[in-house]
Motif scaffolding. Structure first.
Motif, PDB file in Angstrom:
ATOM      1  N   LEU A 275       0.825  -1.209   0.000  1.00  0.00           N
ATOM      2  CA  LEU A 275       0.000   0.000   0.000  1.00  0.00           C
ATOM      3  C   LEU A 275       0.861   1.261   0.000  1.00  0.00           C
ATOM      4  N   SER A 276       1.972   1.215   0.753  1.00  0.00           N
ATOM      5  CA  SER A 276       2.814   2.414   0.867  1.00  0.00           C
ATOM      6  C   SER A 276       3.658   2.647  -0.380  1.00  0.00           C
ATOM      7  N   SER A 277       4.117   1.550  -0.996  1.00  0.00           N
ATOM      8  CA  SER A 277       4.981   1.720  -2.167  1.00  0.00           C
ATOM      9  C   SER A 277       4.178   2.007  -3.440  1.00  0.00           C
ATOM     10  N   ALA A 278       2.904   1.593  -3.458  1.00  0.00           N
ATOM     11  CA  ALA A 278       2.091   1.810  -4.667  1.00  0.00           C
ATOM     12  C   ALA A 278       2.008   3.284  -5.053  1.00  0.00           C
ATOM     13  N   PRO A 279       1.694   4.193  -4.112  1.00  0.00           N
ATOM     14  CA  PRO A 279       1.655   5.604  -4.512  1.00  0.00           C
ATOM     15  C   PRO A 279       3.023   6.155  -4.904  1.00  0.00           C
ATOM     16  N   VAL A 280       4.068   5.742  -4.181  1.00  0.00           N
ATOM     17  CA  VAL A 280       5.404   6.299  -4.448  1.00  0.00           C
ATOM     18  C   VAL A 280       5.982   5.742  -5.747  1.00  0.00           C
ATOM     19  N   ILE A 281       6.104   4.403  -5.793  1.00  0.00           N
ATOM     20  CA  ILE A 281       6.655   3.780  -7.000  1.00  0.00           C
ATOM     21  C   ILE A 281       5.724   4.028  -8.185  1.00  0.00           C
ATOM     22  N   GLY A 282       4.413   3.844  -7.938  1.00  0.00           N
ATOM     23  CA  GLY A 282       3.455   4.056  -9.005  1.00  0.00           C
ATOM     24  C   GLY A 282       3.478   5.478  -9.523  1.00  0.00           C
ATOM     25  N   GLY A 283       3.475   6.441  -8.606  1.00  0.00           N
ATOM     26  CA  GLY A 283       3.501   7.844  -9.021  1.00  0.00           C
ATOM     27  C   GLY A 283       4.740   8.184  -9.815  1.00  0.00           C
ATOM     28  N   LEU A 284       5.885   7.595  -9.419  1.00  0.00           N
ATOM     29  CA  LEU A 284       7.148   7.869 -10.101  1.00  0.00           C
ATOM     30  C   LEU A 284       7.172   7.285 -11.510  1.00  0.00           C
ATOM     31  N   VAL A 285       6.827   5.990 -11.622  1.00  0.00           N
ATOM     32  CA  VAL A 285       6.897   5.353 -12.944  1.00  0.00           C
ATOM     33  C   VAL A 285       5.806   5.872 -13.873  1.00  0.00           C
TER      34      VAL A 285
ATOM     35  N   TYR B 215       4.645   8.912 -13.894  1.00  0.00           N
ATOM     36  CA  TYR B 215       5.072  10.248 -14.309  1.00  0.00           C
ATOM     37  C   TYR B 215       6.027  10.171 -15.503  1.00  0.00           C
ATOM     38  N   HIS B 216       6.904   9.138 -15.507  1.00  0.00           N
ATOM     39  CA  HIS B 216       7.925   9.041 -16.553  1.00  0.00           C
ATOM     40  C   HIS B 216       7.545   8.076 -17.677  1.00  0.00           C
ATOM     41  N   LEU B 217       6.763   7.010 -17.369  1.00  0.00           N
ATOM     42  CA  LEU B 217       6.556   5.933 -18.338  1.00  0.00           C
ATOM     43  C   LEU B 217       5.097   5.700 -18.719  1.00  0.00           C
ATOM     44  N   GLY B 218       4.161   6.411 -18.093  1.00  0.00           N
ATOM     45  CA  GLY B 218       2.755   6.197 -18.407  1.00  0.00           C
ATOM     46  C   GLY B 218       2.087   5.264 -17.419  1.00  0.00           C
ATOM     47  N   TRP B 219       0.743   5.246 -17.419  1.00  0.00           N
ATOM     48  CA  TRP B 219       0.019   4.505 -16.400  1.00  0.00           C
ATOM     49  C   TRP B 219       0.174   2.993 -16.524  1.00  0.00           C
ATOM     50  N   GLN B 220       0.484   2.484 -17.729  1.00  0.00           N
ATOM     51  CA  GLN B 220       0.644   1.037 -17.893  1.00  0.00           C
ATOM     52  C   GLN B 220       1.806   0.497 -17.063  1.00  0.00           C
TER      53      GLN B 220
ATOM     54  N   MET C 246      -5.310  20.479  -5.237  1.00  0.00           N
ATOM     55  CA  MET C 246      -4.035  21.129  -4.928  1.00  0.00           C
ATOM     56  C   MET C 246      -3.104  21.195  -6.128  1.00  0.00           C
ATOM     57  N   GLY C 247      -3.432  20.470  -7.208  1.00  0.00           N
ATOM     58  CA  GLY C 247      -2.662  20.581  -8.445  1.00  0.00           C
ATOM     59  C   GLY C 247      -1.330  19.876  -8.447  1.00  0.00           C
ATOM     60  N   PHE C 248      -1.105  18.911  -7.547  1.00  0.00           N
ATOM     61  CA  PHE C 248       0.156  18.184  -7.516  1.00  0.00           C
ATOM     62  C   PHE C 248       0.178  17.133  -8.632  1.00  0.00           C
ATOM     63  N   ASP C 249       1.380  16.808  -9.129  1.00  0.00           N
ATOM     64  CA  ASP C 249       1.488  15.743 -10.123  1.00  0.00           C
ATOM     65  C   ASP C 249       1.487  14.386  -9.424  1.00  0.00           C
ATOM     66  N   SER C 250       1.449  13.305 -10.222  1.00  0.00           N
ATOM     67  CA  SER C 250       1.352  11.955  -9.656  1.00  0.00           C
ATOM     68  C   SER C 250       2.572  11.602  -8.822  1.00  0.00           C
ATOM     69  N   LYS C 251       3.748  12.106  -9.200  1.00  0.00           N
ATOM     70  CA  LYS C 251       4.982  11.793  -8.472  1.00  0.00           C
ATOM     71  C   LYS C 251       4.949  12.375  -7.068  1.00  0.00           C
ATOM     72  N   PHE C 252       4.593  13.644  -6.932  1.00  0.00           N
ATOM     73  CA  PHE C 252       4.572  14.275  -5.617  1.00  0.00           C
ATOM     74  C   PHE C 252       3.393  13.764  -4.788  1.00  0.00           C
ATOM     75  N   SER C 253       2.263  13.525  -5.437  1.00  0.00           N
ATOM     76  CA  SER C 253       1.112  12.969  -4.716  1.00  0.00           C
ATOM     77  C   SER C 253       1.450  11.606  -4.121  1.00  0.00           C
ATOM     78  N   GLY C 254       2.160  10.801  -4.903  1.00  0.00           N
ATOM     79  CA  GLY C 254       2.576   9.493  -4.403  1.00  0.00           C
ATOM     80  C   GLY C 254       3.481   9.588  -3.197  1.00  0.00           C
ATOM     81  N   MET C 255       4.364  10.560  -3.192  1.00  0.00           N
ATOM     82  CA  MET C 255       5.251  10.755  -2.032  1.00  0.00           C
ATOM     83  C   MET C 255       4.450  11.120  -0.785  1.00  0.00           C
ATOM     84  N   LEU C 256       3.403  11.912  -0.957  1.00  0.00           N
ATOM     85  CA  LEU C 256       2.591  12.303   0.197  1.00  0.00           C
ATOM     86  C   LEU C 256       1.758  11.124   0.719  1.00  0.00           C
ATOM     87  N   LEU C 257       1.247  10.313  -0.197  1.00  0.00           N
ATOM     88  CA  LEU C 257       0.355   9.219   0.198  1.00  0.00           C
ATOM     89  C   LEU C 257       1.078   8.097   0.934  1.00  0.00           C
ATOM     90  N   ILE C 258       2.393   8.150   1.009  1.00  0.00           N
ATOM     91  CA  ILE C 258       3.151   7.092   1.666  1.00  0.00           C
ATOM     92  C   ILE C 258       3.010   7.129   3.188  1.00  0.00           C
TER      93      ILE C 258
END
Length: 468
Positions: free
Chosen positions: A156-166, A168-173, A296-308
């Motif tokens: 649950l904790s890594s999904a927002p962080v890792i998911g948000g990061l990848v 942001y750079h590689l697409g939702w797939q 709040m207008g955050f991107d997926s990468k920063f949102s994922g960091m917060l959701l951890i």
């Protein structure tokens, strides 16, 4: 492939069967939790596949629906045909579903992939929990269950962080691509176990399984459209079918689920507390995801960091509270944990456009502490309150109430969206209505948490003993 299999067999031989089972259960729990928490990807998925807010929520809900429908029927089935064999089948199905998701070009194909992932996860959830109880010594069962739940919270904790990061750079797939590695690892580890565990040799109650599955399907789908007459009718029919299921199971010789287990007040109160807690809390991640990215207008990468924040606290405290629950009445710890969660959700009841970020993070921190104190003891209370021969049924019950709670939680948000916003894309003109929907969801969730505290305390008055 053969060389990798030999390596996995060597790992099993070196660390021992019991530790291999705990490792396997932790890895698959991580994967299923990761797949359940793809909220950080939903805004991008909705944008690229042209989804409305209702369909957007169904990407998460339709994954949980088959798990809710199948968890109880699979209890006896996995126990009859072998827990490890069933676990391996679930892993393979999940791999197939993930591969289809990677190549989804429209919403229909993505939703189909999520259904297949859900069926695989249903097998994984039931078999892995029963496998721990069957293969691990009772003296360390709470700690093993705590480590398993820690795997859930790491997912649950890594999904927002890792998911948000990848994403942001590689697409939702990419959130699905990266799950193939732990899935393949766990498949080989399961295949390398030399032992098999079967605890039931009777016939399978097909009639009861069908009644339960259809009843759950109608209840959950009806609940998601309960603001319509069709939803009300489906909900009532589903509830009547579940009542008929309980009546039928009391009168057959080999029930798919022994409803008499609920005569044990520790078992029943802990299951009720689990159902209510998941209904109350699972939706919070989605509310915060929408708040961070839309309001709040955050991107997926920063949102994922917060959701951890919340799941990290859960992952830290779950093994500790699991170990404590071997020595302290687990329902006391569960009640204390839900008290913390209630405070956290009360803070979020006042969420609006001007809420400072530190207040949101404080609420997430308190929720993580509370659920970390609640989940492992509550799981230990459920699994330890039944005779050993009923562990697969207890595992199925635990998986069912968890996923039914999660599904109802997202269903609650879907109903609130439909009532307040309508079936629309989430665009700036609807942001005020999005905030109104979020606040109403948090208010309902806070009230449910109070009820979960009471449910946890009810079992303390029971004379029923734990089978530890």
């Amino acid at each position: 492939m053969i060389h990798l299999g030999a390596i996995m067999s060597n790992i099993v031989d070196r660390i021992g069967m019991e530790k291999s089972v705990i490792l396997l259960a932790a890895v698959v729990s991580f994967v299923t939790a990761f797949l359940a928490n793809i909220s950080v990807a939903l805004p991008l998925i909705a944008r690229e596949l042209a989804m409305s807010n209702i369909i957007q929520n169904w990407v998460a809900t339709i994954y949980l629906l088959p798990i809710a429908m199948l968890s109880i029927p699979l209890g006896k089935l996995t126990s009859k045909h072998g827990l490890n064999k069933s676990l391996l089948a679930g892993i393979i199905l999940t791999i197939i579903g993930v591969i289809i998701a990677c190549f989804s070009i429209n919403s229909e194909l993505l939703l189909l992939s999520r259904v297949i992932q859900g069926i695989g996860t249903a097998l994984i959830n039931v078999a892995s929990m029963a496998l721990i109880v069957s293969a691990v010594n009772p003296e360390t069962r709470g700690q093993a269950l705590g480590l398993n739940i820690a795997g859930v919270y790491i997912g649950l904790s890594s999904a927002p962080v890792i998911g948000g990061l990848v994403i942001y750079h590689l697409g939702w797939q990419s959130i699905f691509y990266i799950m193939l590695i732990p899935l393949i690892f766990s498949a080989y580890l399961s295949w390398s176990l030399k032992d098999e565990w079967t605890m039931y040799d009777g016939p399978i109650d097909i009639t009861g399984s069908i009644i339960f599955s259809i009843g759950i399907l109608l209840v959950i789908y009806g609940f998601t459209i309960v603001n319509t007459w069709l939803g009300i009718v489906l909900l009532i029919i589903g509830l009547l079918l579940l009542i008929a299921f309980a009546y039928f199971e009391l009168r057959v010789n080999n029930p798919v689920f022994d409803v008499r287990l609920f005569k044990n007040s520790r078992f029943s109160s802990s299951n009720i507390a689990s159902l209510i807690s998941y209904t109350a809390t699972f939706v919070i991640t989605y509310i915060l995801t929408y708040h961070f990215q839309y309001i709040m207008g955050f991107d997926s990468k920063f949102s994922g960091m917060l959701l951890i924040v919340t799941p990290v606290m859960m992952a830290i405290l779950a093994p500790l509270s699991g170990r404590l629950s071997d020595r302290i009445d687990p329902q006391k710890l569960a009640a204390i944990g839900m008290g913390f969660v209630t405070v956290a959700l009360t803070i979020l009841c006042f969420l609006n456009e001007s809420t400072p970020l530190y207040m949101i993070l404080l609420a997430m921190f308190l929720q993580g502490i509370g659920y970390g104190l609640f989940s492992s003891p509550n799981t230990n209370a459920i699994m330890s309150s039944v005779p050993k021969e009923e562990t697969s049924s207890a595992s199925a019950s635990l998986a069912a109430v968890r996923v039914i709670g999660q599904t109802l939680s997202l269903g609650m948000l879907t109903v609130i969206f439909a009532y307040i916003m309508g079936n629309v894309a989430i665009v700036p003109e609807y942001y005020p209505l999005l905030m109104e929907s979020s606040r109403l969801s948090c208010i309902i969730s806070a009230v449910l948490c109070v009820i979960a505290v009471v449910a946890s305390l009810v079992g303390l008055r029971s004379d029923d003993e734990y089978e530890t």
